[in-house]
Enzyme design. Structure first.
Site, PDB file in Angstrom:
ATOM      1  N   GLU A 185       0.806  -1.231   0.000  1.00 51.08           N
ATOM      2  CA  GLU A 185       0.000   0.000   0.000  1.00 51.08           C
ATOM      3  C   GLU A 185       0.830   1.267   0.000  1.00 51.08           C
ATOM      4  O   GLU A 185       0.446   2.260   0.613  1.00 51.08           O
ATOM      5  CB  GLU A 185      -0.941   0.016   1.223  1.00 51.08           C
ATOM      6  CG  GLU A 185      -2.025  -1.019   1.172  1.00 51.08           C
ATOM      7  CD  GLU A 185      -3.138  -0.730   2.180  1.00 51.08           C
ATOM      8  OE1 GLU A 185      -2.859  -0.055   3.184  1.00 51.08           O
ATOM      9  OE2 GLU A 185      -4.265  -1.175   1.927  1.00 51.08           O
ATOM     10  N   GLU A 256      -6.917  -7.512  -0.422  1.00 54.66           N
ATOM     11  CA  GLU A 256      -7.468  -7.405   0.941  1.00 54.66           C
ATOM     12  C   GLU A 256      -8.931  -7.006   0.880  1.00 54.66           C
ATOM     13  O   GLU A 256      -9.252  -5.837   0.631  1.00 54.66           O
ATOM     14  CB  GLU A 256      -6.714  -6.348   1.778  1.00 54.66           C
ATOM     15  CG  GLU A 256      -5.312  -6.743   2.143  1.00 54.66           C
ATOM     16  CD  GLU A 256      -4.614  -5.692   3.016  1.00 54.66           C
ATOM     17  OE1 GLU A 256      -5.298  -4.928   3.730  1.00 54.66           O
ATOM     18  OE2 GLU A 256      -3.375  -5.645   2.963  1.00 54.66           O
TER      19      GLU A 256
HETATM   20  C1  GAL Z   1      -4.382  -2.239   5.162  1.00 53.64           C
HETATM   21  C2  GAL Z   1      -3.017  -2.883   5.317  1.00 53.64           C
HETATM   22  C3  GAL Z   1      -3.106  -4.155   6.164  1.00 53.64           C
HETATM   23  C4  GAL Z   1      -3.901  -3.877   7.401  1.00 53.64           C
HETATM   24  C5  GAL Z   1      -5.260  -3.332   7.037  1.00 53.64           C
HETATM   25  C6  GAL Z   1      -6.132  -3.012   8.201  1.00 53.64           C
HETATM   26  O1  GAL Z   1      -4.263  -0.930   4.795  1.00 53.64           O
HETATM   27  O2  GAL Z   1      -2.475  -3.198   4.061  1.00 53.64           O
HETATM   28  O3  GAL Z   1      -1.809  -4.588   6.458  1.00 53.64           O
HETATM   29  O4  GAL Z   1      -3.204  -2.981   8.181  1.00 53.64           O
HETATM   30  O5  GAL Z   1      -5.109  -2.145   6.343  1.00 53.64           O
HETATM   31  O6  GAL Z   1      -6.370  -4.124   8.943  1.00 53.64           O
END
Ligand code: GAL
Length: 858
Positions: A185, A256
């Site tokens: 990110e 994600e």
């Molecule tokens: C994203 C990040 C993850 C985790 C998530 C929130 O931005 O890539 O590693 O932190 O947010 O749980």
């Protein structure tokens, strides 16, 4: 049928190729516009994150099997640099850190791996996964075009790639790893731009560096719109249906999909309704996606001091399909399993072409994947208010608001994301005393021993400095604790001797602190996940002559997110002032000569293992005393149910079972009273604060103790308590399944596993209510509630509606009691019609128990 020899060999070879797990032959992994291509086949892939150190190696096979059973093809994990290289060049891959074993466990189940090497992880993990020694490398600036940083990042990335290659774990070598991630990110909301033009050159460097490691499988960068070829840029978020990769040659992938959200100490517990999560998944596949990953599929536990933050709780449950303890969370797990099956029924059509998207009215949308004889369609109602009836290919379909229907043959609905066929399970915790062998509560106290942690400076390593020091630079995160100690002389004529009028003013960058005046706790302060800073004004009583001011400053997980996050400091950087309200006099103590101690005496002595000769157990157990180490012995609760310790009654600290840290506990940090809802409306865009529970309650009272850390008897529990608590109130809780429920309406599609591709009507079974006991050896022992008609309420509080059939209970009992699982037709054919013209539903609440050993009569 008689086959010639050559054909037999060919068929056997084909069988072997198809049936063998992906570990057994070298796979060529590439990609095109549509999908990842594995051995020439475009694939629809369902993935889920499980971070190996957030559970134990003993739990991994079960977690991976439940992931497979839930319909996953891929397990995604970060690699946590600070675990593997706690000291520069000293590597650790043992126990929970055994990355190779984890990857092989996934391979053994026949699943693929997406290895997110980072090495920046974020992940609510201490310091985002970077080892704190990295901060002390001369000239280093993290995550930018900085030579010292790039050299370290390359060294660690290459180390991991070499480790994987050495074990032949890349798909190109016959292993399960089909994808790898570099960075994390970096392109998100202004992070890259905060590093100026060096940000861009760093991205290009990272991409080239990764590609040069020659893994034989594609690399991704998530949230990185400018990811250079051949790196695939992927999407993270609650929804990614509108995402487009930066080239038409790259597939649309979602690394994600947040299945819930993380919990902070002081925060309420976030949850994400499965109807919305299922909607987001279906929308993604509707609009051209071919790989999506749940972050998290199993969140697990932040053992030890691994939480990021600040203020990330020890539990990393995440409202994931597998709960913190590794049990399936229902109906989330089951409904998603159904979604995965439905999407897979469309796989051939999905990978063959792009969808043709058309509007069926305001907020109503159809996407059709059609080539030759294959056709699959997704019908969506993205409105948040009203259900709608749409016409599609000459048929009409009812679409609830905020839902997607999946039609694997462009005709029959196999699943609607808002209609849950899966059962619900209400988990419960059974409490039991820690020292079950002693009956009276006084006697429980006698099982405890303790050691007082000295207030202020007690170690030879203490040192003196003018002025106030930033904490992380001072402790290098060797401990949460840093003592700031000052001896000050108060002359008889100074205004600070009036106890009621003197205050100590302390300002800290965070995360929490305790103030001791002349050895006594005078007050405490803490920040919160939104603002870690602490500013305190504490009334204090000083005496003429020498006084000691001892400030214990502590961190609760180091920052893990944001541009230059590593430079966020902590600790008492001041000012620290004495103020007399009466005279208005202020004395700034900030630049005085302070004495510092990194860590506690008990840490230095290794008390966490329990093995010291200093434990005191003779006289009355001190209760509600700050800075106390406690120790007791206990037997493990019987059975195999997951175990937690309930720290209600304690303040804040850290706990160890048989020398293993189960994490920081902080049951007195209570969530604010507002912002929660019992039944969150899943319709409409989700955000991390939309659906919260546990307002006004402690953020976390229960702390997971993995079964494999326990022996049946003689276990040692050690606590370090900062504020004060009563350890005799500590109890065990074993995680169990309470009730099993299901509520299915006549308008639900048949269960997805009744789909018959060859039949013209797709599914003939009609809606069915299915129940299944979750554990081996269990049977449905009773039906607590059954109603066919218009029942209302939720699991545990179902009630009959105005319309209800009189035979529902008897019918369901007959079909279910005594069986491990049962299915009942939700239709008037089964129950008769208690109210004509009304859409009816069947609601059932059941309980499961272990089947009793059957007596055999001779
Ligand atoms: C994203 C990040 C993850 C985790 C998530 C929130 O931005 O890539 O590693 O932190 O947010 O749980």
């Amino acid at each position: 049928m008689i086959m010639r020899g050559g054909t037999t060999v060919f068929v056997l070879l084909l069988w072997w190729l198809l049936a063998a797990p992906p570990t057994s032959y070298c796979a060529n992994v590439t990609y095109d516009h549509r999908a990842l291509v594995i051995d020439g086949q475009r694939r629809v892939l369902i993935s889920g994150s499980i971070h190996y150190p957030r559970s134990t190696p003993e739990m991994w096979p079960d977690l991976v099997q439940k992931s497979k059973d839930g319909g996953l093809d891929v397990i995604e994990t970060y690699v946590f640099w600070n675990l593997h290289e706690p000291v520069r060049s000293q590597y650790d891959f043992e126990g929970r850190k055994d990355l190779v074993k984890f990857v092989k466990t996934v391979a053994d189940a026949g699943l693929y791996v997406h290895l997110r090497i980072g090495p920046y992880a974020c992940a609510e993990w201490n310091y985002g996964g970077f080892p704190v020694w990295l901060h002390f490398v001369p000239g280093i600036v993290f995550r930018t075009d900085n030579e010292p940083f790039k050299a370290e990042m390359k060294r660690f990335t290459a180390k991991i790639v070499d480790l994987m290659k050495g074990e032949k774990l890349y798909a190109s070598q016959g292993g399960p790893i089909i994808l790898s991630q570099i960075e994390n990110e970096y392109g998100n909301y202004g992070i890259e731009s905060a590093y100026g033009s060096a940000g861009k050159s760093y991205v290009n460097w990272a991409a080239n560096m990764a590609v040069s490691l020659d893994t034989g499988v594609p690399w991704v960068m998530c949230q990185q719109a400018d990811a250079p070829d051949p790196i695939i840029n992927t999407c993270n978020g609650f929804y990614c249906d509108q995402f487009k990769p930066n080239s038409n040659q790259k597939p649309k992938m979602w690394t994600e999909n947040w299945s819930g959200w993380f919990l902070s100490f002081g925060g309420a517990a976030p949850y994400r309704p499965v109807e919305d999560l299922a909607f987001s998944v279906a929308r993604f596949f509707q609009l051209g996606g071919t790989l999506q990953n749940y972050y998290m599929y199993h969140g697990g536990t932040n053992f030890g001091r691994t939480t990021g933050g600040p203020f990330i709780s020890t539990s990393y449950d995440y409202d994931a399909p597998l709960d913190e303890y590794g049990l399936i969370r229902q109906p989330k797990w089951g409904h998603l399993k159904d979604v995965h099956k439905a999407v897979k029924l469309c796989e051939a059509a999905l990978v063959a072409t792009d969808p043709t998207v058309s509007s069926l009215g305001p907020n109503l949308e159809a996407a059709v994947y059609k080539t030759g004889s294959t056709c699959a369609a997704f019908l969506a109602n993205v409105g948040t208010q009203s259900d709608a009836t749409v016409k599609f290919n000459g048929n009409s379909y009812r679409l609830p608001a905020w839902s997607v229907s999946i039609l694997p043959d462009c005709k029959n609905v196999v699943l609607n994301t808002a209609k849950i066929n899966s059962a619900t399970m209400i988990p419960s915790f059974i409490h039991q005393s820690l020292n079950s062998n002693v009956d009276s509560s006084e006697a429980i106290g006698s099982d405890w021993s303790w050691i007082n942690e000295p207030v202020g400076i007690s170690l030879d390593s203490a040192f003196v400095k003018l002025g106030l020091l930033e904490q992380i630079n001072t402790t290098a995160d060797k401990s949460d604790y840093l003592w700031y100690s000052l001896r000050t002389n108060i002359k008889g004529n100074e205004p600070f001797l009036d106890g009621s009028q003197t205050v100590l003013h302390v300002e800290s960058l965070g995360h929490a602190l305790h103030v001791f005046i002349n050895g006594k706790l005078a007050g405490s302060g803490k920040g919160n996940s939104g603002n870690a800073k602490v500013a305190l004004e504490i009334p204090i009583a000083l005496s003429a002559g020498k006084n000691t001011i001892d400030l214990l400053s502590l961190t609760v997980g180091l920052q893990n997110y944001g541009a230059f996050y590593d430079q966020t400091g902590a600790g008492i950087t001041g000012p620290v002032k004495l103020k007399s309200a009466k005279s208005g006099t202020t004395v700034d103590l900030s630049s005085q000569q302070w004495t510092y101690q990194v860590g506690l005496q008990g840490e230095e002595l290794g008390l966490s293992s329990g093995s010291s000769s200093q434990w005191v157990s003779q006289s009355t157990l001190p209760k509600n005393q700050p800075l106390t180490w406690y120790k007791t012995k206990f037997d493990a609760p019987a059975g195999n149910d997951p175990v937690a310790i309930d720290f209600t009654g304690m303040g804040k600290g850290e706990a160890w079972v048989n020398g293993q840290s189960i994490g920081r506990y902080w049951p007195v940090y209570v969530a604010s009273n507002s912002g929660c809802t019992d039944s969150c409306n899943y319709r409409g865009s989700y955000s991390s604060s939309k659906c919260l529970k546990n307002c006004g309650k402690p953020s976390q009272t229960l702390y997971h103790v993995p079964r494999s850390w326990l022996q049946s008897s003689g276990n040692t529990l050690v606590l370090f308590e900062e504020i004060g608590g009563d350890p005799t109130k500590i109890s065990f809780a074993t995680r169990q399944i309470g009730s099993l429920c299901s509520h299915v309406s006549e308008s639900h599609p048949s269960p997805v596993d009744t789909w018959d591709a060859d039949s013209t009507s797709g599914m003939k079974a009609g809606p069915l209510l299915s129940l299944e006991c979750p554990f081996p050896g269990q049977v449905i022992s009773s039906i607590k509630f059954a109603s066919f008609g218009t029942p209302h309420g939720t699991c545990g509080s179902f009630g009959h509606g105005q319309c209800s059939s009189s035979n529902a209970l008897a019918v369901v009992q007959k079909a279910c009691v005594g069986s491990k699982s049962c299915r009942v037709g939700v239709s008037i054919n089964t129950f008769g019609d208690p109210c004509k013209g009304v859409t009816k539903s069947l609601a059932v609440e059941a309980s499961c128990t272990k089947r009793h050993a059957q007596r055999i009569h001779l």
